[in-house]
Design a protein around this motif. Structure first.
Motif, PDB file in Angstrom:
ATOM      1  N   PRO A  76      63.636-104.453  60.984  1.00 23.84           N
ATOM      2  CA  PRO A  76      63.397-105.807  60.479  1.00 23.84           C
ATOM      3  C   PRO A  76      64.230-106.888  61.169  1.00 23.84           C
ATOM      4  N   SER A  77      65.258-106.484  61.899  1.00 21.32           N
ATOM      5  CA  SER A  77      66.074-107.481  62.595  1.00 21.32           C
ATOM      6  C   SER A  77      65.548-107.769  64.007  1.00 21.32           C
ATOM      7  N   SER A  78      64.505-107.050  64.435  1.00 21.92           N
ATOM      8  CA  SER A  78      63.902-107.302  65.750  1.00 21.92           C
ATOM      9  C   SER A  78      63.250-108.682  65.755  1.00 21.92           C
ATOM     10  N   PRO A  79      63.061-109.247  66.950  1.00 20.86           N
ATOM     11  CA  PRO A  79      62.283-110.489  67.023  1.00 20.86           C
ATOM     12  C   PRO A  79      60.930-110.275  66.345  1.00 20.86           C
ATOM     13  N   PHE A  80      60.389-111.334  65.782  1.00 14.42           N
ATOM     14  CA  PHE A  80      59.181-111.209  64.968  1.00 14.42           C
ATOM     15  C   PHE A  80      58.052-110.482  65.687  1.00 14.42           C
ATOM     16  N   LYS A  81      57.698-110.910  66.881  1.00 12.12           N
ATOM     17  CA  LYS A  81      56.539-110.310  67.559  1.00 12.12           C
ATOM     18  C   LYS A  81      56.778-108.832  67.860  1.00 12.12           C
ATOM     19  N   VAL A  82      57.994-108.464  68.175  1.00 13.29           N
ATOM     20  CA  VAL A  82      58.329-107.054  68.427  1.00 13.29           C
ATOM     21  C   VAL A  82      58.142-106.239  67.148  1.00 13.29           C
ATOM     22  N   ALA A  83      58.656-106.742  66.041  1.00  9.38           N
ATOM     23  CA  ALA A  83      58.532-106.048  64.758  1.00  9.38           C
ATOM     24  C   ALA A  83      57.066-105.962  64.331  1.00  9.38           C
ATOM     25  N   PHE A  84      56.341-107.062  64.509  1.00  7.93           N
ATOM     26  CA  PHE A  84      54.921-107.084  64.158  1.00  7.93           C
ATOM     27  C   PHE A  84      54.143-106.085  65.023  1.00  7.93           C
ATOM     28  N   HIS A  85      54.462-106.026  66.297  1.00  5.31           N
ATOM     29  CA  HIS A  85      53.819-105.083  67.219  1.00  5.31           C
ATOM     30  C   HIS A  85      54.056-103.645  66.766  1.00  5.31           C
ATOM     31  N   THR A  86      55.273-103.330  66.347  1.00  6.21           N
ATOM     32  CA  THR A  86      55.596-101.983  65.874  1.00  6.21           C
ATOM     33  C   THR A  86      54.718-101.609  64.689  1.00  6.21           C
ATOM     34  N   ILE A  87      54.650-102.489  63.711  1.00  7.79           N
ATOM     35  CA  ILE A  87      53.842-102.199  62.520  1.00  7.79           C
ATOM     36  C   ILE A  87      52.367-102.112  62.883  1.00  7.79           C
ATOM     37  N   TRP A  88      51.890-103.016  63.719  1.00  8.22           N
ATOM     38  CA  TRP A  88      50.478-103.017  64.111  1.00  8.22           C
ATOM     39  C   TRP A  88      50.117-101.717  64.816  1.00  8.22           C
ATOM     40  N   MET A  89      50.946-101.304  65.764  1.00 15.59           N
ATOM     41  CA  MET A  89      50.672-100.059  66.491  1.00 15.59           C
ATOM     42  C   MET A  89      50.745 -98.848  65.557  1.00 15.59           C
ATOM     43  N   ASN A  90      51.683 -98.863  64.616  1.00 15.42           N
ATOM     44  CA  ASN A  90      51.770 -97.769  63.643  1.00 15.42           C
ATOM     45  C   ASN A  90      50.513 -97.706  62.790  1.00 15.42           C
ATOM     46  N   MET A  91      50.051 -98.879  62.373  1.00 16.37           N
ATOM     47  CA  MET A  91      48.848 -98.964  61.556  1.00 16.37           C
ATOM     48  C   MET A  91      47.648 -98.401  62.335  1.00 16.37           C
ATOM     49  N   LEU A  92      47.548 -98.785  63.593  1.00 13.16           N
ATOM     50  CA  LEU A  92      46.451 -98.310  64.432  1.00 13.16           C
ATOM     51  C   LEU A  92      46.556 -96.796  64.651  1.00 13.16           C
ATOM     52  N   ARG A  93      47.732 -96.317  65.006  1.00 13.27           N
ATOM     53  CA  ARG A  93      47.933 -94.896  65.246  1.00 13.27           C
ATOM     54  C   ARG A  93      47.589 -94.072  64.002  1.00 13.27           C
ATOM     55  N   TYR A  94      48.100 -94.500  62.849  1.00 13.97           N
ATOM     56  CA  TYR A  94      47.814 -93.766  61.621  1.00 13.97           C
ATOM     57  C   TYR A  94      46.307 -93.748  61.358  1.00 13.97           C
ATOM     58  N   SER A  95      45.666 -94.887  61.542  1.00  9.19           N
ATOM     59  CA  SER A  95      44.230 -94.987  61.261  1.00  9.19           C
ATOM     60  C   SER A  95      43.418 -94.090  62.176  1.00  9.19           C
ATOM     61  N   ILE A  96      43.850 -93.921  63.415  1.00 11.69           N
ATOM     62  CA  ILE A  96      43.163 -93.037  64.359  1.00 11.69           C
ATOM     63  C   ILE A  96      43.444 -91.575  64.012  1.00 11.69           C
ATOM     64  N   GLU A  97      44.715 -91.248  63.836  1.00 14.15           N
ATOM     65  CA  GLU A  97      45.113 -89.856  63.623  1.00 14.15           C
ATOM     66  C   GLU A  97      44.767 -89.325  62.239  1.00 14.15           C
ATOM     67  N   HIS A  98      44.618 -90.202  61.288  1.00  7.38           N
ATOM     68  CA  HIS A  98      44.356 -89.809  59.896  1.00  7.38           C
ATOM     69  C   HIS A  98      43.113 -90.529  59.382  1.00  7.38           C
ATOM     70  N   PHE A  99      42.046 -90.437  60.157  1.00 11.35           N
ATOM     71  CA  PHE A  99      40.838 -91.187  59.821  1.00 11.35           C
ATOM     72  C   PHE A  99      40.287 -90.812  58.449  1.00 11.35           C
ATOM     73  N   ASP A 100      40.273 -89.520  58.120  1.00 10.09           N
ATOM     74  CA  ASP A 100      39.762 -89.102  56.814  1.00 10.09           C
ATOM     75  C   ASP A 100      40.569 -89.738  55.677  1.00 10.09           C
ATOM     76  N   GLU A 101      41.889 -89.813  55.850  1.00  9.58           N
ATOM     77  CA  GLU A 101      42.736 -90.443  54.840  1.00  9.58           C
ATOM     78  C   GLU A 101      42.437 -91.932  54.735  1.00  9.58           C
ATOM     79  N   LEU A 102      42.206 -92.579  55.879  1.00 13.27           N
ATOM     80  CA  LEU A 102      41.865 -94.001  55.888  1.00 13.27           C
ATOM     81  C   LEU A 102      40.600 -94.253  55.072  1.00 13.27           C
ATOM     82  N   VAL A 103      39.574 -93.456  55.305  1.00 14.22           N
ATOM     83  CA  VAL A 103      38.317 -93.596  54.572  1.00 14.22           C
ATOM     84  C   VAL A 103      38.555 -93.356  53.079  1.00 14.22           C
ATOM     85  N   PHE A 104      39.331 -92.329  52.778  1.00 17.21           N
ATOM     86  CA  PHE A 104      39.625 -91.992  51.386  1.00 17.21           C
ATOM     87  C   PHE A 104      40.354 -93.132  50.677  1.00 17.21           C
TER      88      PHE A 104
END
Length: 190
Positions: A76-104
């Protein structure tokens, strides 16, 4: 009393996720879940009193895992865009790797199986993300809209992207991910 076998619970959960993706939440039964998991129906009832209990427990597990993955490597102490990028990429990765969970999760969130209390707890797990969005607004880096709208825009675009690519069997390359991140960033930046 014999302890419950966590492996069997995981198999029941996996079978439920596949069936929900294939047939929808309302279209599944405990006997269908048991058959998909390779168990007798009675075995599923040893672990869950009914379909409602199974759905709620699986939703709590999936939404907790999803929220935890949002914040992997997040500082949370990272510059805003860096922190936002981390969360965005995590969200994307999780959604790809756990697609069934996303749908559920998506099917359950507004279903009668999930209580307002459970919805509230799910939203509270994402509080660090909301706080980051508020920080971005305060720093005048992103649009001055309600944080809920920004979060909805971001999460919705990730979910729709992953669904489109999954259903159309399109590969999401690292270059494509970065291009999509920049499109999302352009959509929220001030």
């Amino acid at each position: 009393m014999k302890p419950k076998d966590e492996g069997k619970i995981a198999e029941i959960y996996a079978a439920t996720l596949v069936l929900v993706k294939e047939q929808g939440l309302a279209g599944i039964t405990m006997s269908m879940i048991a058959k998909k998991a390779g168990f007798a129906t009675g075995t599923v009832y040893i672990y869950f009193a009914n379909k409602e209990e199974l759905i709620v427990k699986l939703f709590e597990k999936c939404s907790t895992d999803y929220a935890n993955d949002y914040f992997a490597g997040y500082d949370p102490s990272s510059p805003f865009k860096v922190a936002f990028h981390t969360i965005w990429m995590n969200m994307l990765r999780y959604s790809i790797e756990h697609f069934d969970e996303l749908v559920f999760i998506e099917q359950c969130f507004h279903s009668p199986f999930i209580t307002d209390e459970t919805r509230k707890a799910t939203k509270e797990r994402l509080l660090p993300w909301r706080e980051l969005i508020e920080r971005g607004k305060k720093e005048k880096l992103i649009k001055q809209l309600d944080a809920s709208w920004i979060m909805l825009f971001v999460r919705g675009s990730v979910r729709d992207l992953v669904k489109h690519c999954t259903y159309n069997q399109l590969k999401i390359t690292d270059t494509f991910k970065e291009s999509l991140f920049e499109m999302c960033w352009d959509g929220i930046k001030d």
